[in-house]
Design an enzyme around this catalytic site. Structure first.
Site, mmCIF file in Angstrom:
data_model
loop_
_atom_site.group_PDB
_atom_site.id
_atom_site.type_symbol
_atom_site.label_atom_id
_atom_site.label_comp_id
_atom_site.label_asym_id
_atom_site.label_seq_id
_atom_site.Cartn_x
_atom_site.Cartn_y
_atom_site.Cartn_z
ATOM 1 N N ARG A 46 6.603 -20.657 5.544
ATOM 2 C CA ARG A 46 5.759 -20.176 6.231
ATOM 3 C C ARG A 46 5.737 -20.010 7.835
ATOM 4 O O ARG A 46 4.998 -18.599 8.116
ATOM 5 C CB ARG A 46 4.622 -20.505 5.700
ATOM 6 N N TYR A 98 -6.963 5.881 6.344
ATOM 7 C CA TYR A 98 -6.195 4.612 5.390
ATOM 8 C C TYR A 98 -7.107 4.492 4.813
ATOM 9 O O TYR A 98 -8.145 3.527 5.454
ATOM 10 C CB TYR A 98 -5.334 4.032 5.642
ATOM 11 N N ASP A 170 -2.705 1.729 14.692
ATOM 12 C CA ASP A 170 -2.074 1.972 13.643
ATOM 13 C C ASP A 170 -0.754 2.571 13.371
ATOM 14 O O ASP A 170 -1.524 4.068 13.394
ATOM 15 C CB ASP A 170 -3.663 1.520 11.849
ATOM 16 N N LYS A 195 6.685 1.397 5.062
ATOM 17 C CA LYS A 195 6.545 2.932 5.466
ATOM 18 C C LYS A 195 7.817 3.543 6.350
ATOM 19 O O LYS A 195 9.412 3.230 5.827
ATOM 20 C CB LYS A 195 5.298 3.625 5.823
HETATM 21 C C1 LIG Z 1 0.253 1.829 3.933
HETATM 22 C C2 LIG Z 1 -0.632 2.104 4.534
HETATM 23 C C3 LIG Z 1 -1.345 0.881 5.125
HETATM 24 C C4 LIG Z 1 -1.696 -0.408 4.354
HETATM 25 O O1 LIG Z 1 -0.161 -1.191 4.283
HETATM 26 P P1 LIG Z 1 0.380 -1.650 3.635
HETATM 27 O O2 LIG Z 1 1.535 -2.178 3.674
HETATM 28 O O3 LIG Z 1 0.704 -0.607 2.105
HETATM 29 O O4 LIG Z 1 -0.501 -3.262 3.207
HETATM 30 C C5 LIG Z 1 -2.193 0.394 6.531
HETATM 31 N N1 LIG Z 1 -2.226 1.711 6.915
HETATM 32 C C6 LIG Z 1 -1.432 3.408 7.150
HETATM 33 C C7 LIG Z 1 -1.637 4.053 7.706
HETATM 34 C C8 LIG Z 1 -1.096 2.877 6.022
HETATM 35 O O5 LIG Z 1 -0.570 4.596 5.063
#
Ligand SMILES: *Cc1c(COP(=O)(O)O)cnc(C)c1O
Length: 381
Positions: A46, A98, A170, A195
């Site tokens: 961890r 998001y 983000d 992504k």
């Molecule tokens: C998918 C996404 C998230 C969340 O990420 P996860 O890996 O699904 O927890 C946060 N911000 C944006 C812009 C996203 O597309």
């Protein structure tokens, strides 16, 4: 090192024990110690894992940061950022973000007395008014999801800096290939590596990147103390995906630009949201802060209703109807019933997220095939 070299080499070395060129998946929970406290820097998985360490070094380099800290998902990474705050503090976030990020602030953290304020950030000149005495964090997402607005990162960071407020960007939609927010004044960059970084829709993963030791130490502490760590296999997959990040994103941008132009010309389409279009309100800022305009395109229909949208959503063959984005394959989604269903309808409509809004994550397939697929679905063939 230039970006295309960094994706392959930064932080990556042949494995010291065997010479394996690709970083091994260290699938272990613990590490042998010669005597109590006498170990090779790894005690418990961890806290440290060699596969994860390599990915963290690579990600830090891609975002021009000093440290990266990995988590089991993008939302777990966001959760770690919110843990910097205390009851009574306020986070000011873009009002077009998001859905899961909105939900985390407005449900879980609300219980602990954290305040969320969701405001328009496209007009950076008028942003300062939203920073109050309790504001401790500013949350930017750009391009925004799903409306693809562009927020001027440097301008918002400047306003935040004046008041000593932390800024987290983000950067999931742009990826570090297109945009590096730490260079524009941000303190923290977040990725849902699920992504573009992973890029193959085969893992869920998240990361934070910072540029100073103090924040890094706080996040390492949270990573270990709260324990939302990714497994080594997931770190391996993200590390492998990153090796082609620049190639994939470049092609996705090229395809998205052509698809956005096609959609503009289609008689059933009302609005096309794509920052690459010259009349997009954020086009000039996008040109300034991004290398290219991204692989995401949203549009809505002149007949703004769910039925007409549904016909298109269920009639594409190459575009798969699915949540998520940023993979090599093209996806089609319906934000109001899928990714953004947790946001109330009135809130959605306020930001232009209509019932017929369709979001495309454009992949790296042949663009002629993709356009033919959309055309057939739109024409109702
Ligand atoms: C998918 C996404 C998230 C969340 O990420 P996860 O890996 O699904 O927890 C946060 N911000 C944006 C812009 C996203 O597309």
């Amino acid at each position: 090192m230039k970006f295309a070299t960094k994706v392959i080499h930064a932080g990556v070395h042949p494995d010291p024990t065997t010479g394996a060129v690709m970083t091994p998946i260290y699938q272990t929970s613990t590490y042998a110690q010669a005597a109590p406290g006498d170990h090779k820097g790894y005690e418990y998985a961890r806290t440290q894992n060699p596969t994860r360490s390599v990915l963290e070094a690579n990600l830090a380099a891609l975002e021009n940061g000093s440290h990266a800290i990995c988590f089991g998902s993008g939302l777990a990474a966001m959760d770690a950022v919110l843990k910097l705050l205390e009851s009574g503090d306020e986070v000011v976030a873009t009002n077009d973000l998001y859905g899961g990020s909105y939900r985390l602030v407005n449900t879980i953290y609300k219980q602990y007395g954290l305040k969320g304020r969701f405001v328009p950030m496209y007009d950076a000149d008028n942003f300062e008014q939203y920073i109050g005495p309790e504001t401790k964090l500013i949350w930017i997402e750009t391009p925004t999801n799903p409306m693809l607005h562009i927020i001027d990162i440097a301008a918002i960071c400047e306003a935040a800096k004046k008041k000593g407020v932390l800024v987290c960007v983000d950067n999931t939609f742009a990826s570090p290939y297109l945009q590096t927010p730490l260079d524009l004044g941000a303190d923290i960059v977040l990725h849902s590596a699920t992504k573009y970084l992973g890029g193959h829709s085969d893992t869920v993963h998240g990361a934070l990147i910072v540029k100073d030791q103090e924040l890094a130490d706080r996040f390492y502490f949270i990573q270990n103390a709260s324990g939302a760590v990714p497994g080594p296999m997931d770190c391996f997959l993200v590390l492998r995906g990153i090796k082609t990040l620049h190639l994939r994103v470049e092609r996705a941008c090229e395809n998205a630009g052509k698809i956005a132009r096609f959609l503009l010309s289609h008689p059933k389409v009302a609005n096309v949201y794509y920052p690459g279009h010259e009349d997009h309100p954020g086009h000039e800022i996008a040109k300034k802060q991004m290398r290219n305009f991204g692989g995401m395109v949203s549009f809505d229909l002149k007949n703004d209703n769910l039925e007409d949208a549904n016909k298109i959503l269920s009639n594409t063959n190459l575009f798969t109807l699915a949540e998520s984005l940023g993979g090599v394959e093209s996806l089609i989604g319906h934000p109001s019933s899928m990714t953004h269903a947790s946001i109330p309808r009135e809130e959605r409509l306020k930001v232009g997220l209509t019932d017929s809004l369709i979001r495309l994550s454009v992949g790296v397939e042949d663009v002629d095939d993709l356009i033919a697929d959309l055309k057939a679905a739109l024409d109702g063939e």
